[in-house]
Design a protein around this motif. Structure first.
Motif, short mmCIF file in Angstrom:
data_model
loop_
_atom_site.label_atom_id
_atom_site.label_comp_id
_atom_site.label_asym_id
_atom_site.label_seq_id
_atom_site.Cartn_x
_atom_site.Cartn_y
_atom_site.Cartn_z
N HIS A 33 0.74 -1.20 0.08
CA HIS A 33 0.10 0.03 -0.03
C HIS A 33 0.88 1.25 0.14
O HIS A 33 1.92 1.24 0.50
CB HIS A 33 -0.72 0.04 1.14
CG HIS A 33 -1.75 -1.01 1.39
ND1 HIS A 33 -3.30 -1.13 0.71
CD2 HIS A 33 -1.79 -2.31 1.79
CE1 HIS A 33 -3.55 -2.21 0.90
NE2 HIS A 33 -3.07 -3.12 1.42
N ARG A 34 0.36 2.34 -0.42
CA ARG A 34 1.00 3.47 -0.80
C ARG A 34 1.44 4.15 0.74
O ARG A 34 2.44 4.97 0.91
CB ARG A 34 0.47 4.63 -1.44
CG ARG A 34 0.06 4.22 -2.98
CD ARG A 34 -0.50 5.22 -3.43
NE ARG A 34 0.40 6.15 -4.00
CZ ARG A 34 0.89 6.54 -5.27
NH1 ARG A 34 0.39 5.90 -6.30
NH2 ARG A 34 1.77 7.26 -5.55
N ASP A 35 0.75 3.85 1.79
CA ASP A 35 1.05 4.35 3.23
C ASP A 35 2.07 3.49 3.87
O ASP A 35 2.04 3.80 5.04
CB ASP A 35 -0.25 4.38 3.86
CG ASP A 35 -1.07 3.04 4.27
OD1 ASP A 35 -0.51 2.17 3.78
OD2 ASP A 35 -2.09 3.21 4.86
N THR A 58 1.28 -3.64 9.71
CA THR A 58 1.61 -2.27 9.52
C THR A 58 3.24 -2.10 8.88
O THR A 58 3.73 -3.40 8.75
CB THR A 58 1.96 -1.74 11.07
OG1 THR A 58 2.74 -2.53 11.77
CG2 THR A 58 0.35 -1.71 11.54
N ARG A 148 6.15 10.71 2.88
CA ARG A 148 4.72 9.92 2.48
C ARG A 148 4.10 11.07 1.76
O ARG A 148 3.41 10.84 0.87
CB ARG A 148 4.32 9.27 3.57
CG ARG A 148 2.92 8.67 3.43
CD ARG A 148 2.64 7.80 2.33
NE ARG A 148 3.72 6.76 2.23
CZ ARG A 148 4.05 6.00 1.06
NH1 ARG A 148 3.45 6.42 -0.01
NH2 ARG A 148 4.80 5.27 1.06
N GLU A 149 3.77 12.13 2.55
CA GLU A 149 3.06 13.12 1.95
C GLU A 149 3.49 13.76 0.46
O GLU A 149 2.83 13.91 -0.41
CB GLU A 149 2.83 14.31 2.80
CG GLU A 149 2.13 13.83 4.24
CD GLU A 149 3.12 13.20 5.07
OE1 GLU A 149 4.41 13.29 5.20
OE2 GLU A 149 2.40 12.52 6.08
N GLU A 152 3.14 11.02 -2.15
CA GLU A 152 1.47 11.13 -2.23
C GLU A 152 1.24 12.21 -3.50
O GLU A 152 0.52 12.16 -4.41
CB GLU A 152 0.54 11.21 -1.35
CG GLU A 152 0.61 10.08 -0.54
CD GLU A 152 -0.02 8.76 -1.32
OE1 GLU A 152 -0.87 9.15 -1.90
OE2 GLU A 152 0.16 7.92 -0.78
#
Length: 161
Positions: A33-35, A58, A148-149, A152
């Motif tokens: 997942h991207r997160d 996680t 991460r931000e 995205e």
């Protein structure tokens, strides 16, 4: 013993799914997942399309599982999202992208997101550290590094049609 069959499938807006077929013809998949989370899936032997087990992990749980499966794989020299707050990710440029045929500098990627594009994979070639004059092409896979931000935001910019 033949090499295991591993394939990957981009999942737009989600991440990437990796599928593994073992020598015993068992099917496993991991959704990255991207997160940073991972979902591990095991499929039934009598119906390889039916999922028998699905576990979402996680980032920390994923790292612990990697250590358990292959301790030599985990090295303190590798980029770790938990230690540094950075992620590295592949972003594929669509053939219908607004940026197809335009130069990298036009994206204002570093200015807008703080993300660095450290390499571009094009067909069988890797282009390290592309400069602002580098012309993007549909199908390019951009290797980006940032928060991460930021990653995205970079994916959103590059996904523009």
């Amino acid at each position: 013993m033949p090499a295991p069959r591993l394939s990957s499938t981009p999942l737009p807006g989600i991440g990437v799914r990796y599928d593994l077929t073992t020598r015993e013809h068992r099917r496993l998949s991991v959704v990255a997942h991207r997160d940073g989370a991972r979902t591990v899936n095991a499929y039934r032997t009598d119906d390889p399309e039916a999922c028998a087990l699905s576990v979402r992990l996680t980032t920390g749980e994923t790292e612990a599982l990697i250590d358990a499966l292959m301790p030599s794989h985990h090295s303190p020299n590798l980029l770790s999202t938990t230690d540094l707050g950075l992620v590295a990710e592949r972003i594929e440029l669509s053939s219908v992208s607004y940026w197809n045929g335009r130069v990298l500098g036009d994206t204002r990627m570093r200015t807008e997101t703080g993300v660095s594009i450290v390499a571009v994979l094009r067909r069988a070639e890797a282009i390290p550290s592309p400069g602002p004059e580098f012309r993007l092409s549909g199908g390019d896979i951009l290797i980006v590094i940032g928060t991460r931000e930021g990653v995205e935001a970079a994916a959103a910019i590059l996904g523009r049609e």
